[in-house]
Design a protein around this motif. Structure first.
Motif, mmCIF file in Angstrom:
data_model
loop_
_atom_site.group_PDB
_atom_site.id
_atom_site.type_symbol
_atom_site.label_atom_id
_atom_site.label_comp_id
_atom_site.label_asym_id
_atom_site.label_seq_id
_atom_site.Cartn_x
_atom_site.Cartn_y
_atom_site.Cartn_z
ATOM 1 N N CYS A 194 -9.688 -0.564 1.951
ATOM 2 C CA CYS A 194 -9.505 -1.975 2.240
ATOM 3 C C CYS A 194 -9.613 -2.763 0.925
ATOM 4 N N GLN A 195 -10.533 -2.298 0.101
ATOM 5 C CA GLN A 195 -10.777 -2.901 -1.215
ATOM 6 C C GLN A 195 -9.477 -3.054 -2.017
ATOM 7 N N SER A 196 -8.644 -2.016 -1.984
ATOM 8 C CA SER A 196 -7.381 -2.074 -2.734
ATOM 9 C C SER A 196 -6.249 -2.613 -1.862
ATOM 10 N N GLY A 197 -6.353 -2.400 -0.540
ATOM 11 C CA GLY A 197 -5.252 -2.775 0.354
ATOM 12 C C GLY A 197 -5.032 -4.277 0.420
ATOM 13 N N ILE A 198 -6.128 -5.037 0.515
ATOM 14 C CA ILE A 198 -5.956 -6.495 0.639
ATOM 15 C C ILE A 198 -5.291 -7.077 -0.617
ATOM 16 N N PRO A 199 -5.698 -6.673 -1.822
ATOM 17 C CA PRO A 199 -4.945 -7.160 -3.001
ATOM 18 C C PRO A 199 -3.459 -6.779 -2.983
ATOM 19 N N THR A 246 -4.375 -5.227 6.004
ATOM 20 C CA THR A 246 -3.386 -5.680 5.021
ATOM 21 C C THR A 246 -2.288 -6.524 5.665
ATOM 22 N N GLY A 247 -1.889 -6.171 6.890
ATOM 23 C CA GLY A 247 -0.871 -6.980 7.561
ATOM 24 C C GLY A 247 -1.356 -8.410 7.749
ATOM 25 N N MET A 248 -2.619 -8.559 8.145
ATOM 26 C CA MET A 248 -3.179 -9.900 8.349
ATOM 27 C C MET A 248 -3.313 -10.642 7.013
ATOM 28 N N VAL A 255 2.408 -1.923 1.731
ATOM 29 C CA VAL A 255 1.051 -2.308 1.317
ATOM 30 C C VAL A 255 0.012 -1.443 2.033
ATOM 31 N N GLY A 256 -1.198 -1.439 1.495
ATOM 32 C CA GLY A 256 -2.316 -0.750 2.148
ATOM 33 C C GLY A 256 -2.167 0.762 2.145
ATOM 34 N N ASP A 257 -2.770 1.387 3.164
ATOM 35 C CA ASP A 257 -2.829 2.853 3.228
ATOM 36 C C ASP A 257 -1.449 3.497 3.345
ATOM 37 N N ALA A 289 -1.591 -6.562 -0.349
ATOM 38 C CA ALA A 289 -0.941 -7.468 0.606
ATOM 39 C C ALA A 289 -0.797 -8.877 0.016
ATOM 40 N N LEU A 290 -1.825 -9.336 -0.687
ATOM 41 C CA LEU A 290 -1.751 -10.677 -1.280
ATOM 42 C C LEU A 290 -0.704 -10.709 -2.388
#
Ligand code: FAD
Length: 385
Positions: free
Chosen positions: A285-290, A12-14, A268-270, A292-293
């Motif tokens: 990861c599925q929910s974390g990336i959204p 998520t940071g990336m 964001v993320g976990d 972060a975006l």
């Protein structure tokens, strides 16, 4: 210039960093990201590392090259939310106007005696490598995998496939795959059986020892290695800084993913406790990336003097690999309950491989195609209610 500081360069940071660079104009803000290692940890593949496979060497500074984002290699040791500074390696501080907190989570190793001392974990790439080295030295014997969640299932299957000389026992309170529909779950168990994984559910591990685990009924399961995959623990840093956290230590956010007590901190993320219509999201990861975006989009909006938008997310799938040649993908309703469809076998392998490799490609694309990330947050994610 606005200082944006991102803590953690995991999935998520990336995503937050690359989501921001694509949308910010030069001079709008300065971005710094902090992580203990320069090498990106592909957490989605740590069970592969643990079973002795070598992963691609993905370097964070290479991914960020040419973006203007500063990479700081270090360990976050504290946050002073009033002074708006973050302490690194207990040695120096970095200042921020906006903070993105993306420190992730690890398996809980404190609740059962002996876990910290005797069990292996997938809590970092180094931890996974320690297990791989140990397994490589075993000529025979038993590996206990504790925890029948998706990480435990994937690990048991991967170790059984890569180390046919070892017996793999998956110990779990719940029936592994209990979150899946009946057919997908049956297929999952058939896959585990084919790989020779012995599944025992309804068991409670009360102690981990150097030579196995003790169960609550007094039985001892002897093992030459124990992999601990259960429970979730997050960094205590947010709570210590006075941010409002839930009972697991995750930062409680408002609808726009800002800390409810410190709105210049996005979580964001976990590491975030994000409430949706169906309840508080669990870390994937599925929910974390959204998340972060969405945070990246909201930060850009705030810099333009606009209000951030509400975050909405619905789950799509539960993807599980069963070694390199099999897998099960349960498609879900938005609240993560199982839907009617699932994939298995080589289609599931191809699907899971796409899921696992897509984040790194997405970061590259986000830098030049900001619309990719913008689409996610502008739409507000999959409808959940
Ligand atoms: C084996 C395995 C398989 C998985 N498979 C899937 C899957 O198929 N699909 C899915 O959606 N999810 C899967 N997950 C879950 C997924 O990996 C996590 O939900 C995801 O990594 C969360 O992203 P994150 O950025 O919040 O945390 P992470 O990716 O863990 O990143 C956190 C980063 O913060 C850094 N950090 C932590 N503390 C500090 C500190 N004090 N100072 C500086 N840096 C720090 C860490 O080193 C790390 O780089 C899997 C997990 C495991 C273990």
């Amino acid at each position: 210039m606005n200082e944006i500081l991102i803590l953690g360069a995991g999935y998520t940071g990336m995503a937050a960093a690359t989501g921001l660079v694509g949308r910010l104009k030069h001079g709008d803000a300065h971005i710094t990201i902090v992580n203990p290692q320069a090498r990106f940890t592909e957490r989605l593949r740590l069970h592969q590392t643990a079973s002795g496979q070598t992963l691609a060497d993905l370097q964070i500074p290479d991914q960020l090259e040419g973006t203007g984002v500063d990479f700081v290699q270090g360990w976050v040791t504290g946050i002073d939310a009033d002074a708006q500074t973050v302490r690194i390696d207990d040695a120096y501080t970095l200042r921020y106007d906006t903070l993105v907190y993306a420190l992730g989570s690890v398996a809980e190793t404190d609740t059962v005696p002996g876990v910290d001392e005797f069990a292996y974990t997938l809590n970092s790439a180094q931890d996974a490598t320690l297990l791989a080295d140990h397994l490589a030295r075993l000529a025979d014997g038993t590996v206990v995998v504790a925890g029948g969640g998706l990480t435990g299932i994937e690990s048991a299957a991967e170790i059984a496939e890569q180390h046919p000389e070892l017996d793999v026992v998956l110990l779990s309170r719940q029936v592994p795959g209990s979150m899946m529909g009946e057919k997908a779950r049956a297929r999952l168990h058939a896959g585990l059986e084919r790989l020779g994984v012995q599944v025992r559910s309804g068991v409670e591990i009360v102690k981990v020892m150097s030579d196995g685990v003790a169960l609550d009924d007094g039985e001892v399961v002897e093992a030459q290695a124990v992999l601990w995959t259960t429970g979730v623990r997050v960094s205590p840093i947010a709570a210590a800084a006075g941010l409002d956290v839930d009972d697991r230590g995750r930062i409680v956010t408002d609808e726009s993913l800002r800390s409810v007590t410190h709105p210049n901190v996005y979580a964001v993320g976990d590491a975030a406790a994000i409430r949706q219509g169906y309840g508080v999201m669990h870390g994937t990861c599925q929910s974390g990336i959204p998340t972060a975006l969405h945070a990246a989009g909201s930060i850009v909006r705030e810099l333009k003097g606009k209000q951030p938008k509400k975050f909405r997310f619905g789950y799509v799938h539960q993807p599980v690999s069963l070694g390199r040649n099999d897998g099960v993908i349960q498609f879900t309703h938005a609240d993560d309950s199982p839907g009617r469809f699932y994939l298995a076998g080589r289609w599931a392998v191809a699907y899971k491989e796409t899921v696992s490799s897509s984040p790194w490609t997405t970061y590259r694309l986000l830098k030049v195609l900001p619309a990719l990330g913008a689409a996610t947050w502008r739409r507000g994610g999959r409808s959940t209610r």
